[in-house]
Motif scaffolding. Structure first.
Motif, mmCIF file in Angstrom:
data_model
loop_
_atom_site.group_PDB
_atom_site.id
_atom_site.type_symbol
_atom_site.label_atom_id
_atom_site.label_comp_id
_atom_site.label_asym_id
_atom_site.label_seq_id
_atom_site.Cartn_x
_atom_site.Cartn_y
_atom_site.Cartn_z
ATOM 1 N N UNK A 37 -13.661 50.541 -17.739
ATOM 2 C CA UNK A 37 -13.643 51.004 -19.130
ATOM 3 C C UNK A 37 -14.151 49.914 -20.071
ATOM 4 N N UNK A 38 -13.722 48.692 -19.821
ATOM 5 C CA UNK A 38 -14.099 47.583 -20.698
ATOM 6 C C UNK A 38 -15.484 47.033 -20.392
ATOM 7 N N UNK A 39 -16.092 47.462 -19.282
ATOM 8 C CA UNK A 39 -17.378 46.923 -18.882
ATOM 9 C C UNK A 39 -17.275 45.482 -18.423
ATOM 10 N N UNK A 40 -16.122 45.126 -17.861
ATOM 11 C CA UNK A 40 -15.865 43.746 -17.445
ATOM 12 C C UNK A 40 -16.234 43.572 -15.981
ATOM 13 N N UNK A 41 -17.076 42.582 -15.692
ATOM 14 C CA UNK A 41 -17.408 42.283 -14.303
ATOM 15 C C UNK A 41 -17.058 40.853 -13.926
ATOM 16 N N UNK A 42 -16.561 40.074 -14.895
ATOM 17 C CA UNK A 42 -16.131 38.699 -14.638
ATOM 18 C C UNK A 42 -14.890 38.443 -15.473
ATOM 19 N N UNK A 43 -13.807 37.960 -14.843
ATOM 20 C CA UNK A 43 -12.535 37.885 -15.561
ATOM 21 C C UNK A 43 -11.700 36.716 -15.052
ATOM 22 N N UNK A 44 -10.919 36.123 -15.961
ATOM 23 C CA UNK A 44 -9.858 35.189 -15.593
ATOM 24 C C UNK A 44 -8.564 35.985 -15.473
ATOM 25 N N UNK A 45 -7.657 35.541 -14.597
ATOM 26 C CA UNK A 45 -6.449 36.337 -14.341
ATOM 27 C C UNK A 45 -5.211 35.446 -14.423
ATOM 28 N N UNK A 46 -4.275 35.852 -15.288
ATOM 29 C CA UNK A 46 -2.952 35.221 -15.376
ATOM 30 C C UNK A 46 -1.946 36.266 -14.908
ATOM 31 N N UNK A 47 -1.251 35.994 -13.808
ATOM 32 C CA UNK A 47 -0.309 36.975 -13.266
ATOM 33 C C UNK A 47 1.072 36.372 -13.087
ATOM 34 N N UNK A 48 2.063 36.959 -13.745
ATOM 35 C CA UNK A 48 3.453 36.535 -13.581
ATOM 36 C C UNK A 48 4.124 37.427 -12.549
ATOM 37 N N UNK A 49 4.710 36.819 -11.521
ATOM 38 C CA UNK A 49 5.492 37.552 -10.510
ATOM 39 C C UNK A 49 4.667 38.716 -9.954
#
Length: 606
Positions: free
Chosen positions: A415-427
Motif C-alpha cells: 500500500x505504501x509502495x515501500x520496497x526498502x525499510x528499517x525495522x524496530x520490533x519489540x517482543x
C-alpha cells in the motif's frame, strides 16, 4: 522489485508520463547550427569594422549557441524514464536549463551596458558599410532561427532559448540601424546607444523566464492554479470535514501534482469521497497526480511546538496528545478480510522508512515518543497489529499468529509502495521482523530486536499467560491505570507522564468500564501451544534468524525474563551481522520513551 513496476501507472493513477515527450529536438539542432555558424562571421566582421553592436551581437549568438546546446541536453535528460534514485523522472532538467540560460543572459546584458557606457565616453571608429551588410545577413539568420523555435512554445526551456535568439534579432536590427546612421551621418555614439537599448529590451524577457523557471524549481503553486480556491473546492465535497497539509506543485512543466490530508467522519466513506475529490481536481484544475490521505475527524496529528533544546522537546512531547497521522490497509486472512490501522510520522515521500512493530498485548502508540524524535530522518510507520488498538478483530482467533502478521505487514508495504525499510520490533514485533527479514527480497535494511530472540524463556511465558486475555475491567480509570502499571513494571522506572504516554492508549472505555484495547482472544493460539509446538517454533525461528543478511542490533533489558544473556550470545554467534547492547535497570522490555534509549535507535538507524 524492478523499478519499472513501481513507476507504472494503473487505472485510477495519474495519467501523465514521468518522462517528457519529444519536444521536436531537431528544431533546436537547426537553430544551433545557424546561430553558431553566423556568430563567427559577425565576430570577425565586428573586429574588422570596430563595431560594438556587431561584436555584442556575435557574443549574443555564441551565448545563444551554448543556450541551445544546453536546451538540447536538457531535453535529452528530461526524456529519460524514472529510476530508483529519481522516481519522478527528469522533467525538471528543462526548467533548470532555462534558469541557467537566463542567468547567463543577465550577465551578458550587464557586460554590454558597461562596454556601451565606456564607448559613449570614448567613441570608437566604426565601418558603417561592413556593419550594415553583416547586420542585414544576421537579421535574416535570426529571423529563420526565431521562426524555427517559435514552433515549440510549450517548453519553458525552448522559450528561454528563444529569448536569447530574440535578443540577437533585436541586436541585428540595432546593428543595421547603427550601420546606416554611421554611413549617413558619421555619428559613432549611435552604436553603443542602440546596444544599451537592445540590452534593456532583452532584460525584460529574460527576467520573466527567470522568474517562471525559479518558481517551478522552488515547487511553487502552478501560476494558473488558485491555491486557496483549490482548498475551498476540496472542502465543499460531500463528506469532507476539513483539508490540511495541502501542497500543489508541478513535477514537470504542465503536469501539476497535489497532496493533502482529508478529515472525514468514517473510513468506510473514503472510497466514495476519494472518487469525488479526484474527479473534481482533474476536471476543474487539470491535476492528474493526486495523493490524498484520509484521517478520521478528531484523530489527526497536532502541530508540533518548535523548541530549541532537544531534551525540552522530548519532555514536552510527553505532555501532548499526539497520535500521528492515521490510515488503514485492507488485509485478508483465511477467515476473511480485515482492516489494519497504522499511524505515521514524518514526510511520506522520505525514502527512509522505519517500521515500529509492538509486542503481544501492546499497540502502535507505544512508539509515539520515538517516532516523533526520529521523523526528522525517517518516515515512521507504527501499525496496530490486527486484534489490537484501532485495527479489526479476527472472527477466527486461531489466525492471531506470526505468519498472519507477516502477511499483513507485506500488504502494508504494498500500500505504501515501500520496497526498502528499517525495522524496530519489540517482543512479538521482533519475531515478526525476524520472519519478514528471512524472506527472499524482503527489503529490510536494518533490524532492531527489542528484547526478543528465537528462544523465549519459560518464565516469561508463564508471566504472559498470567494476564494476556484475562478479565480486565474497572469503573475508575486511575485504578485501571495502576493495575496496568503493575503489569508493565518490567518496562523499568518511569515518570507519571511517561506512564501516561505508554499506557494511556491501552485503556478504552466501554459500557462505563475501563478495559484493555485488544481482543482477549489473542491469547487463544498463545494458550494452545504445546511443548512440541514450542520446540518446533523455536527451531524455525533460529533458522530464520540465521538467514538474515542485514545489520541486526539486539537490545536486552538487563533484568529481562524473556531474553537471556545466553540467548543473546548464541544469536551473535549464529549470525555475524548481529551486535547487542544491554539496558540497565530494565526488564522485558525497554519502552524507548526515554531519550537515552531513543538515541540507541537513532544511532543504529543512520
Amino acid at each position: 522489485m524492478k523499478t519499472e513496476h513501481l513507476h507504472a501507472h494503473k487505472r485510477g493513477d495519474a495519467s501523465h508520463a514521468h518522462a517528457i515527450a519529444d519536444r521536436k529536438q531537431s528544431l533546436l539542432w537547426i537553430a544551433m547550427f545557424f546561430t553558431l555558424g553566423f556568430a563567427f562571421v559577425e565576430f570577425f566582421a565586428g573586429l574588422i569594422s570596430g563595431s560594438l553592436a556587431l561584436m555584442s551581437d556575435a557574443g549574443h549568438m555564441v551565448t545563444d549557441s551554448a543556450a541551445l546546446g544546453l536546451a538540447i541536453l536538457a531535453q535529452y535528460i528530461a526524456r529519460r524514464p524514472p529510476s530508483a534514485k529519481h522516481s519522478f523522472g527528469f522533467g525538471r532538467a528543462e526548467a533548470l536549463a532555462a534558469f541557467v540560460n537566463s542567468l547567463v543572459m543577465v550577465g551578458l546584458v550587464i557586460w554590454i551596458v558597461i562596454e556601451a557606457v565606456s564607448r559613449i565616453q570614448d567613441p570608437h571608429p566604426v565601418s558603417g558599410m561592413t556593419v550594415t551588410i553583416v547586420a542585414a545577413l544576421g537579421l535574416a539568420v535570426n529571423l529563420i532561427v526565431a521562426w524555427v523555435l517559435s514552433r515549440d512554445q510549450k517548453s519553458v526551456n525552448t522559450r528561454a532559448a528563444l529569448v536569447h535568439v530574440m535578443g540577437d534579432l533585436l541586436g541585428s536590427i540595432a546593428a543595421l540601424v547603427s550601420g546606416v546612421v554611421i554611413q549617413l551621418t558619421g555619428w559613432m555614439p549611435i552604436d553603443p546607444i542602440l546596444s544599451i537599448f537592445v540590452a534593456l529590451l532583452i532584460l525584460k524577457s529574460t527576467i520573466a523566464i527567470l522568474k517562471e523557471s525559479y518558481h517551478f524549481l522552488m515547487e511553487g503553486v502552478p501560476l494558473h492554479i488558485d491555491y486557496v480556491k483549490v482548498g475551498e473546492d476540496l472542502s465543499r465535497i460531500e463528506g469532507v470535514m476539513a483539508i490540511h497539509d495541502l501542497h500543489v506543485w508541478e513535477m514537470s512543466p504542465g503536469h501539476p501534482a497535489l497532496i493533502a490530508h482529508v478529515e472525514i467522519k468514517q473510513f468506510k466513506q473514503w472510497p466514495r469521497i476519494l472518487a469525488n475529490l479526484t474527479t473534481m481536481l482533474r476536471e476543474s484544475y487539470g491535476i492528474d497526480h493526486i495523493t490524498l490521505q484520509p484521517e478520521e475527524a478528531g484523530k489527526q496529528e497536532l502541530e508540533p511546538t518548535p523548541v530549541s533544546v532537544e531534551q525540552a522537546r522530548h519532555t514536552a512531547l510527553l505532555n501532548r496528545d499526539h497520535h500521528g497521522h492515521t490510515d488503514y490497509v485492507e488485509c485478508s486472512s483465511p477467515a476473511g478480510s480485515h482492516r489494519m490501522v497504522f499511524h505515521s510520522w514524518g514526510d511520506p515521500r522520505n525514502p527512509s522508512v522505519l517500521y515500529c512493530v509492538h509486542g503481544l498485548s501492546r499497540r502502535g502508540s507505544d512508539f509515539r515518543a520515538m517516532a516523533e524524535a526520529l521523523c526528522d530522518r525517517h518516515f515512521v510507520v507504527c501499525p496496530d497489529i490486527v486484534g489490537r488498538g484501532e485495527s479489526d478483530f479476527l472472527s477466527n482467533p486461531m489466525f492471531y499468529t506470526v505468519p498472519q502478521y507477516v502477511t499483513d505487514m507485506k500488504t502494508l508495504s504494498t500500500k505504501l509502495g515501500v520496497h526498502s525499510v528499517n525495522w524496530f520490533g519489540t517482543s512479538m514485533g521482533g519475531l515478526i521482523g525476524m520472519v519478514y527479514a528471512a524472506m527472499p527480497g524482503n527489503g529490510i535494511k536494518r533490524l532492531l530486536l527489542n528484547d526478543v530472540g528465537p528462544r523465549i524463556e519459560p518464565a516469561a511465558l508463564i508471566r504472559l499467560a498470567s494476564y494476556v486475555g484475562k478479565p480486565f475491567s474497572y469503573v475508575n480509570r486511575d485504578v485501571a491505570m495502576d493495575k496496568l502499571k503493575s503489569i508493565c513494571a518490567p518496562f523499568g522506572k518511569h515518570t507519571d507522564a511517561e506512564w501516561e504516554l505508554l499506557n494511556g492508549p491501552m485503556l478504552i472505555q466501554k459500557d462505563q468500564q475501563w478495559i484493555l484495547h485488544y481482543d482477549p482472544a489473542i491469547s487463544v493460539p498463545f494458550a494452545s501451544v504445546t511443548p512440541a509446538l514450542a520446540q518446533a517454533g523455536e527451531l524455525a525461528m533460529w533458522q530464520s534468524f540465521q538467514s538474515i543478511e542485514c545489520p541486526i542490533l539486539i537490545v536486552r533489558g538487563a533484568d529481562s525474563d524473556l531474553l537471556s544473556r545466553q540467548t543473546v550470545e548464541e544469536m551473535c554467534q549464529f549470525n555475524s551481522h548481529a551486535k547487542s547492547v544491554e539496558i540497565a535497570n530494565t526488564g522485558h522490555a525497554p519502552a524507548f520513551v526515554k531519550k537515552e534509549q531513543i538515541d540507541i535507535a537513532r544511532q543504529f538507524f543512520v
